[in-house]
Design an enzyme around this catalytic site. Structure first.
Site, PDB file in Angstrom:
ATOM      1  N   HIS A   1       0.802  -1.227   0.000  1.00  0.00           N
ATOM      2  CA  HIS A   1       0.000   0.000   0.000  1.00  0.00           C
ATOM      3  C   HIS A   1       0.835   1.278   0.000  1.00  0.00           C
ATOM      4  O   HIS A   1       0.263   2.355   0.145  1.00  0.00           O
ATOM      5  CB  HIS A   1      -0.909   0.036   1.233  1.00  0.00           C
ATOM      6  CG  HIS A   1      -2.087  -0.887   1.162  1.00  0.00           C
ATOM      7  ND1 HIS A   1      -3.253  -0.570   0.500  1.00  0.00           N
ATOM      8  CD2 HIS A   1      -2.274  -2.129   1.670  1.00  0.00           C
ATOM      9  CE1 HIS A   1      -4.109  -1.569   0.610  1.00  0.00           C
ATOM     10  NE2 HIS A   1      -3.545  -2.530   1.303  1.00  0.00           N
TER      11      HIS A   1
ATOM     12  N   LYS B   1      -7.902  13.715   4.934  1.00  0.00           N
ATOM     13  CA  LYS B   1      -7.018  12.548   4.837  1.00  0.00           C
ATOM     14  C   LYS B   1      -5.992  12.665   5.962  1.00  0.00           C
ATOM     15  O   LYS B   1      -5.926  13.673   6.661  1.00  0.00           O
ATOM     16  CB  LYS B   1      -6.315  12.475   3.480  1.00  0.00           C
ATOM     17  CG  LYS B   1      -5.638  13.772   3.058  1.00  0.00           C
ATOM     18  CD  LYS B   1      -5.056  13.658   1.661  1.00  0.00           C
ATOM     19  CE  LYS B   1      -6.111  13.740   0.600  1.00  0.00           C
ATOM     20  NZ  LYS B   1      -6.294  12.504  -0.143  1.00  0.00           N
ATOM     21  N   ARG B   2      -5.222  11.642   6.142  1.00  0.00           N
ATOM     22  CA  ARG B   2      -4.155  11.687   7.141  1.00  0.00           C
ATOM     23  C   ARG B   2      -3.244  12.884   6.880  1.00  0.00           C
ATOM     24  O   ARG B   2      -2.986  13.239   5.734  1.00  0.00           O
ATOM     25  CB  ARG B   2      -3.371  10.378   7.082  1.00  0.00           C
ATOM     26  CG  ARG B   2      -2.290  10.203   8.118  1.00  0.00           C
ATOM     27  CD  ARG B   2      -1.859   8.744   8.193  1.00  0.00           C
ATOM     28  NE  ARG B   2      -1.494   8.213   6.899  1.00  0.00           N
ATOM     29  CZ  ARG B   2      -0.256   8.159   6.421  1.00  0.00           C
ATOM     30  NH1 ARG B   2       0.749   8.626   7.151  1.00  0.00           N
ATOM     31  NH2 ARG B   2      -0.005   7.644   5.248  1.00  0.00           N
TER      32      ARG B   2
ATOM     33  N   LYS C   1       1.079  14.312   1.398  1.00  0.00           N
ATOM     34  CA  LYS C   1      -0.292  14.661   0.998  1.00  0.00           C
ATOM     35  C   LYS C   1      -0.442  16.168   0.803  1.00  0.00           C
ATOM     36  O   LYS C   1      -1.430  16.638   0.270  1.00  0.00           O
ATOM     37  CB  LYS C   1      -1.290  14.125   2.013  1.00  0.00           C
ATOM     38  CG  LYS C   1      -1.311  12.594   2.054  1.00  0.00           C
ATOM     39  CD  LYS C   1      -2.293  12.058   3.068  1.00  0.00           C
ATOM     40  CE  LYS C   1      -2.233  10.542   3.188  1.00  0.00           C
ATOM     41  NZ  LYS C   1      -2.782   9.842   2.017  1.00  0.00           N
TER      42      LYS C   1
ATOM     43  N   THR D   1      -8.500   6.465  -1.601  1.00  0.00           N
ATOM     44  CA  THR D   1      -9.905   6.082  -1.780  1.00  0.00           C
ATOM     45  C   THR D   1     -10.821   7.268  -1.482  1.00  0.00           C
ATOM     46  O   THR D   1     -11.956   7.299  -1.944  1.00  0.00           O
ATOM     47  CB  THR D   1     -10.295   4.897  -0.871  1.00  0.00           C
ATOM     48  OG1 THR D   1      -9.956   5.197   0.483  1.00  0.00           O
ATOM     49  CG2 THR D   1      -9.589   3.628  -1.312  1.00  0.00           C
TER      50      THR D   1
ATOM     51  N   LYS E   1     -14.466   8.416  -3.197  1.00  0.00           N
ATOM     52  CA  LYS E   1     -15.691   8.731  -2.444  1.00  0.00           C
ATOM     53  C   LYS E   1     -16.200  10.120  -2.799  1.00  0.00           C
ATOM     54  O   LYS E   1     -17.412  10.322  -2.979  1.00  0.00           O
ATOM     55  CB  LYS E   1     -15.396   8.633  -0.944  1.00  0.00           C
ATOM     56  CG  LYS E   1     -15.054   7.247  -0.458  1.00  0.00           C
ATOM     57  CD  LYS E   1     -14.396   7.278   0.914  1.00  0.00           C
ATOM     58  CE  LYS E   1     -13.781   5.930   1.244  1.00  0.00           C
ATOM     59  NZ  LYS E   1     -12.870   5.982   2.405  1.00  0.00           N
TER      60      LYS E   1
END
Length: 858
Positions: free
Chosen positions: A399, A592-593, A598, A700, A704
């Site tokens: 992942h 998100k984290r 990110k 993901t 969504k």
């Protein structure tokens, strides 16, 4: 600390039944005429009257409450138990069928299952949604208050755990026999609070009031050895056999949670392990007055399943993480073997035909060695047979491309905790090196790269290499990610094992992430299409494309989006100190984290740019925008926590500045979790997917948000590449460097100051964040963030992507001004993302990796 359940002085006595989220589209519940003495139908779906009686029976008999004194928590528990009655009836039938037919099963090993709340999802899956609403209404109980009494289950952190939850929804819905194994954490990751803009972590005590969904099966407890030493035992012929002796034992207790399929009678299991000491109380020590010592073993045993991802900045934290991983894997493998050998038709000869074991990321990689150890040491198999069975049975999902997430453990730590396993790893590696030498006789560097042992500096065990070597298949989770696995992370293994690597792009369940979380949009889609088949076949959303240009469809879609935004605005006011935002503004969402790759700090720089432009020209015609963040930073990740504080303090300044006329608002919602995501995602207009190209495995959240009608602004990273391909480049906003361009810039030599010096606005923004403007009297509060962008080398390429990002945001603004154009693009996003259903992903796993036939229930 979670809020306690309402006391007996706070009963629900209301006939209000309409949820503020709008009417729920639910499958019509069948009404069975066969009702048992308990009031629960013996087959089919309960009648409303039967379900009411089941709720009341549990309220009185299980909870010892009378309706007049029942609290929201009581009604939630009683209703959940009534739902569980139906679940367990189906579970028993499903498991009986699997045992009778001796089916092949998937065993899924994952450290996380981020299932969120189960009440509503179980109502939908069992067909009881309408029945339960009506039954509670007739009992005078408010459905929404009952729903909100449930805490999110603290069994995961982020995408990894949420993906596992989606997969299990799809596995049951598609009738695949499966059991998920993991940990039954007493505390989740943590409950996040902001104090003086800092992230503060509190225990996530989600289990403090118990859970009606879990069933403890103590008769399937497992005793797991740790520590000790290895000695050679000699038989009467002088042959030696290694024995693991002088171990300490931890007891694993299994907690089962039923997972029901949607539109089917299949119910699979999550089996989650809690840790305990076998002898957990020293009565003699207690009687002698040593009260703390008397409970020491109990506390040590329970610490293993105490908390998800303990901070590994200390040696004790590292040891606990490794013990956690071994503990849940060892318990699970023993349970798998117990299941296999309870059937007299089974033996080692057909083990690989009956069991497919999936390693969800690197955390369960120790399964390679533990399965070998069980076969060699406890079942007497020879090495070749044991290794063949191991590699035929195990498969591994990677992942991440981040080296720090691939996990390595120091050899001294391994030797202390798992000495026998270290021996076996040395032997696995010896045989691997023989293979490598035969393949690359003169290439020592490739041999070193493939070795399970890292020997640059302190010697350590590379768990990702172990997982690759011990599995028959390794898969990535997006097309780009899989290509990078083969090209950059594991190129030697891809050469050594041709055909071992394949792609399985992630997916999400439409049941949770559209039907349940966005009932207005779900009902609209069903009305527009004239059917609800899309819930089990997301490709049917493609039929919506024919309606996307119709003005009445666009108006209804925009009205639904605005209603969802109004609800989120209420949550923002509640959770962000009364911050008032307009549902007519553009809702720009990054959830998100919190991690540098990110790039929440890229988003922050753009917010600062807009703020600065407005300060310099208050009449600037900007589309009003609400920037919405939700994220947790790992407790030991200091820079990520500094970014959180920077966003919060910039938000406080912007939100209070009357000079900009309310055109910008920034909300950082605390304690990001599944139930909060279910509120944010339906309200989002713009989906921020802005990771550095080549760093996000898949994502993901991007799926969504697109499914719920948000347009994507993002880099060509992870599954963004496939989302752009699916929805059309004209229906999203792609910007920034590609993977190859990032690599080329690094190869040439990247110097952040050259970008900083060349862009006047960017230079001003970086200097601004490095000043004390947002922290008067507190010098260099954001020094870690400022340093990472300049002196620290800007490792995730924020500065060179800033201008392209800012330009893309201007395109977003221009598009949003044209509501017809925006609605058309958003509807096309909804219509074209069917391929990102987890049903598609699971069918591909079942066909290509697990060789898993479906077993439909009658």
């Amino acid at each position: 600390m979670p809020k306690p359940p309402a006391t007996a002085k706070q009963p629900i006595a209301s006939t209000k039944t309409k949820s503020s989220r709008g009417a729920k589209p639910a499958p019509a519940a069948a009404h069975s005429a066969e009702v048992g003495a308990s009031g629960v139908p013996t087959s089919g779906v309960p009648t409303v009257e039967g379900f009411k009686q089941a709720i009341l029976r549990h309220l009185v008999s299980t909870l010892a409450r009378v309706p007049q004194a029942a609290t929201p928590h009581d009604w939630w528990v009683a209703t959940s138990l009534a739902v569980r009655d139906s679940l367990h009836e189906r579970l028993i039938a499903t498991q009986d069928r699997y045992i009778k037919d001796n089916v092949r099963r998937l065993y899924y090993l994952s450290m996380e299952y981020l299932v969120g709340r189960l009440f509503e999802s179980n109502l939908y899956a069992t067909g009881l949604a309408d029945v339960a609403r009506t039954a509670l209404a007739e009992l005078g109980v408010d459905y929404t208050q009952t729903l909100d009494a449930e805490l999110d289950m603290g069994l995961g952190n982020g995408g990894l755990g949420r993906l596992a939850a989606c997969f299990f929804d799809s596995l049951a819905t598609l009738d695949y026999p499966a059991i998920g194994y993991g940990m039954y954490y007493e505390f989740g990751l943590f409950r996040q609070e902001f104090v003086d803009a800092h992230q503060v972590e509190h225990p996530d005590r989600w289990r403090v009031f118990g859970s009606p969904w879990e069933v403890l099966h103590s008769d399937y407890a497992q005793e797991i050895p740790l520590y000790g030493r290895v000695e050679n035992h000699f038989d009467d012929r002088g042959h030696s056999t290694p024995r693991w002796v002088d171990t300490k034992t931890i007891l694993g207790l299994p907690h089962d949670i039923a997972v029901a399929g949607y539109g089917t009678r299949t119910v699979n299991l999550l089996r989650l392990w809690s840790s305990h000491a076998p002898d957990d109380f020293d009565l003699a020590a207690f009687n002698e007055g040593s009260y703390a010592e008397a409970s020491r073993k109990k506390q040590a045993g329970e610490s293993i399943s105490k908390v998800l991802y303990p901070n590994d900045k200390t040696e004790n934290g590292k040891a606990l993480r490794l013990v956690q991983q071994y503990f849940f894997v060892a318990c699970s493998l023993r349970d798998i073997l117990r299941r296999h050998f309870r059937d007299p038709r089974n033996s080692w000869a057909n083990f690989a035909d009956k069991a497919a074991i999936q390693l969800n990321d690197t955390h369960p990689a120790i399964a390679v060695v533990e399965l070998m150890r069980l076969m060699l040491d406890e079942h007497g198999l020879g090495w070749d047979e044991a290794w063949a069975l191991t590699t035929l049975t195990l498969s591994y999902t990677n992942h991440t491309l981040l080296p720090e997430a691939l996990e390595t453990w120091g050899v001294p730590l391994f030797e202390r905790l798992l000495p026998r396993h270290l021996q076996l790893i040395y032997e696995i590696n010896r045989r691997l090196m023989q293979h490598c030498v035969a393949h690359w006789p003169q290439d020592l560097e490739k041999q070193r790269t493939c070795s399970i042992f890292e020997e640059n500096g302190a010697k350590s065990v590379r768990m990702a290499n172990l997982a690759v070597v011990g599995s028959h298949t390794v898969n990535g989770v997006a097309a780009l990610h899989t290509e990078l696995l083969k090209r950059e992370l594991f190129p030697e293994f891809a050469e050594l094992y041709p055909g071992k690597f394949q792609n399985k792009t992630n997916g999400i369940t439409p049941r949770r992430w559209l039907l349940q979380c966005n009932p207005r949009l779900a009902a609209f889609i069903t009305r527009t299409l004239g059917h609800g088949d899309w819930v089990r076949d997301l490709d049917r959303l493609r039929e919506l494309e024919a309606h996307a240009a119709q003005p009445d469809v666009q108006r209804e879609f925009l009205a639904i989006k605005r209603a969802n935004k109004a609800e989120l605005a209420d949550i923002i006011a509640r959770d962000c100190s009364g911050l008032c935002v307009s549902p007519d503004a553009l809702f720009d969402v990054q959830i998100k984290r919190l991690h540098e790759y990110k790039r929440q700090h890229l988003n922050l720089l753009h917010i600062l740019a807009l703020y600065r432009r407005l300060l310099q020209n208050p009449q600037l015609d900007l589309v009003p925008r609400v920037f919405i963040f939700a994220a947790k930073a790992a407790p030991g990740y200091d820079l990520a926590k500094n970014i959180i504080r920077a966003i919060n303090l910039v938000a406080a300044r912007i939100n209070a500045d009357e000079r900009i006329g309310g055109k910008l608002k920034v909300a950082f919602l605390p304690n990001y979790r599944v139930s909060l995501a279910e509120k944010i995602i339906p309200a989002a207009d713009l989906s921020e997917q802005i990771s550095t190209a080549g760093k996000e495995a898949s994502g993901t959240g991007n799926m969504k948000l697109a499914l719920n009608g948000a347009l994507t602004i993002g880099t060509l990273d992870g599954a963004n590449v496939e989302i752009e391909e699916a929805v059309g480049a004209e229906n999203c906003f792609i910007f920034g460097m590609t993977v190859d361009e990032v690599a080329a810039l690094r190869a040439r030599g990247y110097y952040p100051r050259s970008v900083y010096d060349a862009d006047e606005e960017l230079r001003a923004l970086v200097d601004w964040i490095g000043s004390d403007f947002f922290t008067p009297g507190e010098h260099a509060a954001f020094a870690p963030l400022h340093h990472s962008l300049l002196g620290g080398g800007d490792p995730f390429m924020v500065l060179p992507d800033f201008r392209a990002y800012s330009d893309a945001q201007q395109k977003v603004e221009a598009c949003y001004r044209d509501s017809t154009q925006w609605a058309h693009k958003a509807l096309l996003n909804v219509a074209r993302v069917g391929r990102f259903s987890s049903d598609r992903t699971i069918r591909e796993y079942a066909r290509d990796i697990w060789r898993l036939p479906a077993v439909p229930m009658a």
